[in-house]
Motif scaffolding. Sequence first.
Motif, mmCIF file in Angstrom:
data_model
loop_
_atom_site.group_PDB
_atom_site.id
_atom_site.type_symbol
_atom_site.label_atom_id
_atom_site.label_comp_id
_atom_site.label_asym_id
_atom_site.label_seq_id
_atom_site.Cartn_x
_atom_site.Cartn_y
_atom_site.Cartn_z
ATOM 1 N N ARG A 174 0.828 -1.209 0.000
ATOM 2 C CA ARG A 174 0.000 0.000 0.000
ATOM 3 C C ARG A 174 0.863 1.260 0.000
ATOM 4 N N ALA A 175 1.895 1.266 0.845
ATOM 5 C CA ALA A 175 2.774 2.432 0.934
ATOM 6 C C ALA A 175 3.501 2.666 -0.386
ATOM 7 N N ALA A 176 3.975 1.585 -1.002
ATOM 8 C CA ALA A 176 4.709 1.712 -2.258
ATOM 9 C C ALA A 176 3.809 2.246 -3.364
ATOM 10 N N ARG A 177 2.580 1.764 -3.423
ATOM 11 C CA ARG A 177 1.658 2.230 -4.467
ATOM 12 C C ARG A 177 1.270 3.691 -4.253
ATOM 13 N N GLU A 178 1.221 4.115 -3.012
ATOM 14 C CA GLU A 178 0.957 5.530 -2.742
ATOM 15 C C GLU A 178 2.114 6.389 -3.252
ATOM 16 N N LEU A 179 3.333 5.871 -3.129
ATOM 17 C CA LEU A 179 4.494 6.597 -3.641
ATOM 18 C C LEU A 179 4.474 6.646 -5.165
ATOM 19 N N VAL A 180 4.025 5.562 -5.790
ATOM 20 C CA VAL A 180 3.932 5.525 -7.252
ATOM 21 C C VAL A 180 2.963 6.593 -7.759
ATOM 22 N N SER A 181 1.857 6.763 -7.045
ATOM 23 C CA SER A 181 0.818 7.701 -7.483
ATOM 24 C C SER A 181 0.988 9.101 -6.900
ATOM 25 N N ARG A 182 2.099 9.351 -6.241
ATOM 26 C CA ARG A 182 2.327 10.648 -5.606
ATOM 27 C C ARG A 182 2.323 11.783 -6.632
ATOM 28 N N ASP A 183 1.818 12.920 -6.233
ATOM 29 C CA ASP A 183 1.766 14.109 -7.084
ATOM 30 C C ASP A 183 3.176 14.438 -7.582
ATOM 31 N N PRO A 184 3.400 14.451 -8.911
ATOM 32 C CA PRO A 184 4.741 14.702 -9.446
ATOM 33 C C PRO A 184 5.297 16.073 -9.103
ATOM 34 N N SER A 185 4.424 17.010 -8.729
ATOM 35 C CA SER A 185 4.901 18.352 -8.392
ATOM 36 C C SER A 185 5.601 18.379 -7.035
ATOM 37 N N GLN A 186 5.492 17.289 -6.280
ATOM 38 C CA GLN A 186 6.062 17.259 -4.939
ATOM 39 C C GLN A 186 7.547 16.917 -4.913
ATOM 40 N N SER A 187 8.056 16.322 -5.996
ATOM 41 C CA SER A 187 9.447 15.878 -5.969
ATOM 42 C C SER A 187 9.980 15.653 -7.378
ATOM 43 N N GLY A 188 11.295 15.768 -7.515
ATOM 44 C CA GLY A 188 11.941 15.447 -8.785
ATOM 45 C C GLY A 188 12.230 13.964 -8.899
ATOM 46 N N LEU A 189 11.944 13.232 -7.822
ATOM 47 C CA LEU A 189 12.114 11.784 -7.820
ATOM 48 C C LEU A 189 10.751 11.121 -7.922
ATOM 49 N N VAL A 240 8.043 -1.605 -11.738
ATOM 50 C CA VAL A 240 8.663 -2.266 -12.883
ATOM 51 C C VAL A 240 9.127 -3.664 -12.512
ATOM 52 N N ALA A 241 9.099 -4.556 -13.511
ATOM 53 C CA ALA A 241 9.674 -5.902 -13.371
ATOM 54 C C ALA A 241 9.201 -6.625 -12.115
ATOM 55 N N GLY A 242 7.937 -6.451 -11.768
ATOM 56 C CA GLY A 242 7.395 -7.141 -10.609
ATOM 57 C C GLY A 242 7.772 -6.538 -9.276
ATOM 58 N N GLY A 243 8.379 -5.352 -9.288
ATOM 59 C CA GLY A 243 8.774 -4.703 -8.043
ATOM 60 C C GLY A 243 8.656 -3.197 -8.156
ATOM 61 N N PHE A 244 9.371 -2.491 -7.281
ATOM 62 C CA PHE A 244 9.332 -1.031 -7.252
ATOM 63 C C PHE A 244 10.754 -0.491 -7.325
ATOM 64 N N GLN A 245 10.908 0.680 -7.949
ATOM 65 C CA GLN A 245 12.230 1.277 -8.115
ATOM 66 C C GLN A 245 12.127 2.795 -8.019
ATOM 67 N N MET A 246 13.115 3.405 -7.385
ATOM 68 C CA MET A 246 13.171 4.859 -7.331
ATOM 69 C C MET A 246 13.979 5.363 -8.518
ATOM 70 N N ALA A 247 13.504 6.433 -9.140
ATOM 71 C CA ALA A 247 14.174 6.987 -10.317
ATOM 72 C C ALA A 247 13.971 8.491 -10.356
ATOM 73 N N THR A 248 14.770 9.160 -11.188
ATOM 74 C CA THR A 248 14.563 10.584 -11.419
ATOM 75 C C THR A 248 13.455 10.747 -12.454
ATOM 76 N N ARG A 249 12.732 11.837 -12.387
ATOM 77 C CA ARG A 249 11.632 12.061 -13.322
ATOM 78 C C ARG A 249 12.169 12.406 -14.711
#
Length: 228
Positions: free
Chosen positions: A46-61, A66-75
């Motif tokens: 749940r926490a990870a999916r909330e981060l995926v859908s986070r407002d893009p204006s809040q961060s450059g990250l 992807v690939a069955g998991g989650f990854q942090m990336a630059t926009r």
Amino acid sequence: MTSDGGSLSLDDIRRGVECLLFVSPTPLTAREMALALEVDEALVERAARELVSRDPSQSGLMVREVAGGFQMATRPDYAVAVARFVGKRAQKLSRAALECLAIIAYNQPCTLPEVDAIRGVDSSGVAKSLLDKGLIRELGRKDAPGRPVLYGTTEEFLVYFGLKSLDDLPDQAVLEQMVSERAQAVLEETEDASVEDARRMVEQVFPPDEQDPEDGAQADAGEPLQSL
């Protein structure tokens, strides 16, 4: 911490997920993060999916799935600035590599002779480059004369194109139309507009940028943070 996450609020778990994704060079599953945080996997999901859908204006990250998991990336919006800062341009795939990769992705497992028959040209050099980049892999050998090697895509392929799974590939009709156009051009032995149309169709499946065959592989879907 308790095994059900009782000692951590969802905000705490969300921050913990961000920390784990920040230090990981590869995508992480909810289960892997739950084990590290010692909380319930459903809460991490749940926490990870909330981060995926986070407002893009809040961060450059951003966090992407992807690939069955989650990854942090630059926009992607900041790709040019990031590339300028680290002193390199984002590496791209050639159009020939994209053609070969698209055919393998939609027809895996398949052999190089099968890829050659569709493209109308030898694909051995392109396939070697894709193997070196980790975008395709050998899956075994086909039970046919000569026992040719069978190829398929890898997890790195999913990461490169920002796909959760192969189910997220665009409609195969795009590729089939490309194949039809390409085959007709080969029969006519001409590199006319139909070939360019076919190539544009490939770009609809996997959008390219620079077309240097020797370029490396790095997606525009967001630069993985750990590569910076």
